[in-house]
Design an enzyme around this catalytic site. Structure first.
Site, PDB file in Angstrom:
ATOM      1  N   SER A 139       0.302  34.680  13.139  1.00 58.03           N
ATOM      2  CA  SER A 139       1.720  35.180  13.577  1.00 58.03           C
ATOM      3  C   SER A 139       2.546  34.357  14.542  1.00 58.03           C
ATOM      4  CB  SER A 139       1.569  36.639  13.938  1.00 58.03           C
ATOM      5  OG  SER A 139       1.118  37.340  13.018  1.00 58.03           O
ATOM      6  N   TYR A 235      -1.572  40.711   3.542  1.00 58.73           N
ATOM      7  CA  TYR A 235      -1.095  39.648   3.005  1.00 58.73           C
ATOM      8  C   TYR A 235      -0.756  39.738   1.605  1.00 58.73           C
ATOM      9  CZ  TYR A 235      -3.474  37.058   6.705  1.00 58.73           C
ATOM     10  OH  TYR A 235      -4.106  36.578   7.848  1.00 58.73           O
TER      11      TYR A 235
HETATM   12  N1  LIG Z   1      -1.201  43.074  13.163  1.00 59.42           N
HETATM   13  C1  LIG Z   1      -0.431  43.331  12.064  1.00 59.42           C
HETATM   14  O1  LIG Z   1      -0.407  44.585  11.645  1.00 59.42           O
HETATM   15  C2  LIG Z   1       0.141  42.113  11.370  1.00 59.42           C
HETATM   16  C3  LIG Z   1      -0.077  40.881  11.713  1.00 59.42           C
HETATM   17  C4  LIG Z   1       0.697  39.731  11.133  1.00 59.42           C
HETATM   18  C5  LIG Z   1       1.500  40.092   9.887  1.00 59.42           C
HETATM   19  N2  LIG Z   1       1.576  41.372   9.542  1.00 59.42           N
HETATM   20  C6  LIG Z   1       2.466  41.538   8.429  1.00 59.42           C
HETATM   21  O2  LIG Z   1       1.687  41.014   7.277  1.00 59.42           O
HETATM   22  C7  LIG Z   1       2.907  40.744   6.439  1.00 59.42           C
HETATM   23  C8  LIG Z   1       2.895  39.420   5.836  1.00 59.42           C
HETATM   24  O3  LIG Z   1       2.906  38.594   6.782  1.00 59.42           O
HETATM   25  P1  LIG Z   1       2.548  37.034   7.027  1.00 59.42           P
HETATM   26  O4  LIG Z   1       3.729  36.460   7.666  1.00 59.42           O
HETATM   27  O5  LIG Z   1       1.203  36.629   7.306  1.00 59.42           O
HETATM   28  O6  LIG Z   1       2.455  36.473   5.400  1.00 59.42           O
HETATM   29  P2  LIG Z   1       2.040  35.347   4.623  1.00 59.42           P
HETATM   30  O7  LIG Z   1       2.519  34.010   5.683  1.00 59.42           O
HETATM   31  O8  LIG Z   1       0.855  35.175   4.170  1.00 59.42           O
HETATM   32  O9  LIG Z   1       2.914  35.343   3.281  1.00 59.42           O
HETATM   33  C9  LIG Z   1       4.339  35.011   3.475  1.00 59.42           C
HETATM   34  C10 LIG Z   1       5.246  36.146   2.644  1.00 59.42           C
HETATM   35  O10 LIG Z   1       5.224  35.417   1.339  1.00 59.42           O
HETATM   36  C11 LIG Z   1       5.312  36.650   0.608  1.00 59.42           C
HETATM   37  N3  LIG Z   1       5.232  36.137  -0.835  1.00 59.42           N
HETATM   38  C12 LIG Z   1       3.926  35.415  -1.381  1.00 59.42           C
HETATM   39  N4  LIG Z   1       4.227  35.419  -2.899  1.00 59.42           N
HETATM   40  C13 LIG Z   1       5.556  35.587  -2.911  1.00 59.42           C
HETATM   41  C14 LIG Z   1       6.127  35.324  -4.336  1.00 59.42           C
HETATM   42  N5  LIG Z   1       5.662  35.000  -5.500  1.00 59.42           N
HETATM   43  N6  LIG Z   1       7.659  35.898  -4.049  1.00 59.42           N
HETATM   44  C15 LIG Z   1       7.942  36.645  -2.974  1.00 59.42           C
HETATM   45  N7  LIG Z   1       7.339  36.508  -1.889  1.00 59.42           N
HETATM   46  C16 LIG Z   1       6.206  36.144  -2.022  1.00 59.42           C
HETATM   47  C17 LIG Z   1       4.175  37.547   0.924  1.00 59.42           C
HETATM   48  O11 LIG Z   1       4.513  38.949   0.326  1.00 59.42           O
HETATM   49  C18 LIG Z   1       4.554  37.405   2.476  1.00 59.42           C
HETATM   50  O12 LIG Z   1       5.512  38.438   2.887  1.00 59.42           O
HETATM   51  C19 LIG Z   1       4.179  40.983   6.920  1.00 59.42           C
HETATM   52  O13 LIG Z   1       4.766  42.424   6.767  1.00 59.42           O
HETATM   53  C20 LIG Z   1       4.063  41.042   8.522  1.00 59.42           C
HETATM   54  O14 LIG Z   1       4.906  42.020   9.354  1.00 59.42           O
HETATM   55  C21 LIG Z   1       1.029  42.412  10.237  1.00 59.42           C
END
Ligand SMILES: NC(=O)c1ccc[n+]([C@@H]2O[C@H](COP(=O)([O-])OP(=O)(O)OC[C@H]3O[C@@H](n4cnc5c(N)ncnc54)[C@H](O)[C@@H]3O)[C@@H](O)[C@H]2O)c1
Length: 390
Positions: A139, A235
């Site tokens: 993150s 994810y």
């Molecule tokens: N500690 C925690 O609770 C915590 C930590 C980090 C992230 N998160 C959450 O997890 C979620 C994902 O975060 P990330 O940045 O790691 O994701 P990621 O980097 O794995 O992916 C990026 C984004 O791409 C989107 N995606 C993938 N394929 C797609 C498609 N075909 N069309 C449209 N969108 C697509 C995913 O839904 C994701 O939101 C977020 O909501 C984030 O806030 C929570």
């Protein structure tokens, strides 16, 4: 307990795994920090600052690996696929290594680390729980990538971002579209808005809509629903090709109307879905910019060239890897806080505690006793359950 901080050796890498500010906390917890001379200088942290905060320096990388009980790095062997293998010979039995290992890349590099008798922890496998939030390096880096993607786009675009009313006429604001509203995408929306662009975003996870809107972005609704869009870890989940095909059809018009498109749609361990085709690029206005944050895993744009900046149909397509490394001061400072939080969790009473009942330790542990023991990694590569007691 000695924590070693070697200089990063990936070509052009300027980040450093620990910054001086975290050293007093580690010392208080009984950890001495040994830094390879010059390790932080390119990130803006000179040796003198490490010494002032109580670290020791060594000019010899071999000596550092010899002395350290735990080596902390950004790009370990595996994640550093260019020069990382040079460290294998320096690793020693019983040593712990913490950093990016690219655990879902290839099992060969993980086994090479295991063969050295090293206990390794991958920051990529950190669980996404409230408890582990302070240790979430993915993150931290995604936040920086999202910010920098917009800055690079603004620098490349032949237009300004904000709306301006001047005596010489009115300038319309730039239109930025962000595809994939995870951590990087959300930071991109926030940054684009701060620079005055009109920001829209799309994500297949329905939960993203509210987050996009709370940052002042417009959520692009597509008449298509992903199946189980989100996995248990938070994810995005891979979809079938017919879903991606439909997405491309529906996204075409919005992409064509955008001056800047930032793509950040990734699926852990999988090739990134192609969401912007060459036909879609051809319909964009001349001078438009695409920053493809998924470039390292194949890219969300069909024309992206890995780690290159190209111009096709008068559209600049930026596929540079690892944008976080181009902001080394803050990338290092955030990572250092993630790593020190992890070290404080891992080291108790002067010893590395491999408490397998603890989710953070169990999930991040990759190699131990000569074996790749991570259940997630073994399942991903279709390996039988590990023999070691995990
Ligand atoms: N500690 C925690 O609770 C915590 C930590 C980090 C992230 N998160 C959450 O997890 C979620 C994902 O975060 P990330 O940045 O790691 O994701 P990621 O980097 O794995 O992916 C990026 C984004 O791409 C989107 N995606 C993938 N394929 C797609 C498609 N075909 N069309 C449209 N969108 C697509 C995913 O839904 C994701 O939101 C977020 O909501 C984030 O806030 C929570």
């Amino acid at each position: 307990m000695i924590v070693g901080v070697p200089k990063e050796i990936y070509p052009k890498e300027r980040r450093v795994a620990l910054v001086p500010a975290v050293i007093p906390t580690l010392k208080k917890a009984g950890m001495d920090v040994l830094v390879e001379a010059g390790a932080g200088i390119e990130a803006g942290y000179p040796d003198t600052e490490y010494v002032e905060k109580g670290a020791r320096l060594t000019a010899s990388r071999a000596e550092l690996f010899q002395a350290a009980d735990i080596v902390v790095q950004f790009l370990c062997h595996g994640a550093n696929d260019k020069t990382g293998s040079a460290d294998l010979a320096l690793m020693r039995k019983g040593q712990a290594v913490v950093g990016f290992l690219r655990p879902l890349g290839t099992v060969k590099t993980l086994q090479e680390i295991a063969d050295r008798g090293v206990t390794s922890f991958s920051v990529e496998l950190m669980p996404r729980t409230t408890r582990a939030q302070s240790m979430d390096a993915l993150s931290s880096m995604a936040t920086i990538c999202g910010y920098k993607a917009v800055v690079v786009a603004a620098d490349t675009l032949p237009r300004m971002f904000p709306m301006l009313t001047t005596a010489a006429g009115t300038i319309a604001p730039a239109r930025a579209l962000i595809i994939g509203a995870g951590v990087a995408g959300l930071q991109a929306i926030a940054t684009a808005r701060r620079l005055g662009a009109v920001a829209s975003a799309y994500d297949m996870r329905p939960a993203a809509k509210e987050q996009v809107q709370s940052l002042g972005g417009r959520f692009v609704e597509l008449a298509i629903e992903a199946k189980d869009a989100q996995d248990a870890r938070g994810y995005g989940r891979a979809q079938d090709e017919s879903f991606y095909q439909k997405q491309r059809e529906l996204l075409g018009k919005t992409v064509a109307e955008s001056d800047v498109v930032i793509t950040a749609a990734v699926i852990p361990g999988k090739k990134s879905p192609v969401l912007v085709t060459k036909e879609m690029v051809a319909k964009m206005a001349p001078g438009s910019v695409i920053v493809d944050l998924a470039a390292e895993r194949g890219g969300n744009c069909e024309l992206t060239k890995p780690d290159e900046i190209i111009v096709e149909h008068n559209v600049t397509i930026i596929g540079e890897f690892n944008l976080a490394a181009t902001v080394p001061y803050h990338a290092s400072s955030l990572y250092a806080r993630n790593i020190s939080a992890f070290l404080l969790h891992l080291v108790k009473e002067g010893k590395v505690q491999l408490d397998m009942n603890d989710e953070i330790i169990r999930e991040t542990l990759v190699t131990r006793d000569g074996e790749v023991v991570s259940a997630r990694v073994r399942e991903f590569f279709g390996l039988p359950t590990a023999a070691a007691k995990v």
